[in-house]
Design a protein around this motif. Structure first.
Motif, PDB file in Angstrom:
ATOM      1  N   SER A  69      50.728  34.834  44.217  1.00  0.00           N
ATOM      2  CA  SER A  69      49.859  35.721  45.010  1.00  0.00           C
ATOM      3  C   SER A  69      49.290  36.862  44.180  1.00  0.00           C
ATOM      4  N   ARG A  99      46.034  44.597  40.125  1.00  0.00           N
ATOM      5  CA  ARG A  99      45.702  44.181  41.490  1.00  0.00           C
ATOM      6  C   ARG A  99      46.160  42.756  41.735  1.00  0.00           C
ATOM      7  N   ASN A 100      46.571  42.470  42.976  1.00  0.00           N
ATOM      8  CA  ASN A 100      46.934  41.103  43.336  1.00  0.00           C
ATOM      9  C   ASN A 100      45.717  40.374  43.904  1.00  0.00           C
ATOM     10  N   THR A 101      45.901  39.172  44.406  1.00  0.00           N
ATOM     11  CA  THR A 101      44.766  38.374  44.872  1.00  0.00           C
ATOM     12  C   THR A 101      44.064  38.973  46.090  1.00  0.00           C
ATOM     13  N   MET A 102      44.742  39.859  46.805  1.00  0.00           N
ATOM     14  CA  MET A 102      44.135  40.537  47.964  1.00  0.00           C
ATOM     15  C   MET A 102      43.648  41.940  47.600  1.00  0.00           C
ATOM     16  N   GLY A 104      45.429  44.296  46.451  1.00  0.00           N
ATOM     17  CA  GLY A 104      46.490  45.289  46.611  1.00  0.00           C
ATOM     18  C   GLY A 104      47.007  45.774  45.269  1.00  0.00           C
ATOM     19  N   ASP A 133      41.461  47.657  48.333  1.00  0.00           N
ATOM     20  CA  ASP A 133      41.939  46.287  48.512  1.00  0.00           C
ATOM     21  C   ASP A 133      40.800  45.414  49.017  1.00  0.00           C
ATOM     22  N   SER A 134      41.085  44.155  49.305  1.00  0.00           N
ATOM     23  CA  SER A 134      40.030  43.225  49.703  1.00  0.00           C
ATOM     24  C   SER A 134      39.394  43.583  51.047  1.00  0.00           C
ATOM     25  N   ARG A 135      40.024  44.443  51.814  1.00  0.00           N
ATOM     26  CA  ARG A 135      39.458  44.907  53.090  1.00  0.00           C
ATOM     27  C   ARG A 135      38.694  46.223  52.942  1.00  0.00           C
TER      28      ARG A 135
END
Length: 159
Positions: A69, A99-102, A104, A133-135
């Protein structure tokens, strides 16, 4: 159970001497991955085994290796709340802005899981507070959404 599974179980269980013995015989396992993509360092950090994490780092484990992830060992300890391991990882060169895949980051995790002391450690080590983050949410956005005044104050300092 194959040898690799046994090795990962010893890490989860925190058996320092068994982990050390296995690594002395098979040093290539140091940066191997379990079925979820976790490295020995990620698992040692996540389960709170600072002694094993230090051993792995001293043997040359990749401090910023990612699981499936995109999470690093530092992200895991920010989630779990292990400040001393977070400090160790940062001292050994962990990227506080990874950063991670989302999208975060360690800071977003520390805020989301109300880990004030770790968030302070990250801030003291130059973490970038504006990463989204992705959002599209920053750590400050997460602190405000979750009503975390101490973290809001920390993130407002020197902004």
């Amino acid at each position: 159970m194959n040898g690799n599974e046994a090795f990962f179980n010893e890490i989860r269980n925190g058996d320092f001497s068994k982990v050390k013995d296995i690594l002395e015989k098979k040093p290539a396992l140091m940066n191997s991955k379990d079925p979820r993509g976790s490295t020995p360092l990620i698992l040692a950090a996540y389960y709170g085994h600072k002694d094993i994490a230090l051993l792995l780092l001293e043997m040359g484990a990749q401090v910023d290796a990612k699981d499936a992830s995109g999470n690093t060992a530092l992200m895991g300890v920010c989630f779990k709340g292990y400040k001393e391991i977070a400090k160790l990882l940062i001292e050994k060169g962990a990227n506080v802005n990874e950063r991670n895949t989302m999208g975060g980051t360690s800071l977003i995790y520390s805020v989301t899981f109300n880990r004030l002391e770790i968030a302070k450690l990250l801030v003291d080590n130059g973490v970038e507070k504006s990463i989204k983050d992705s959002r599209g949410n920053t750590a400050m956005d997460h602190a405000k959404m979750q009503g975390r005044p101490a973290l809001i104050n920390l993130l407002e300092e020197d902004s």
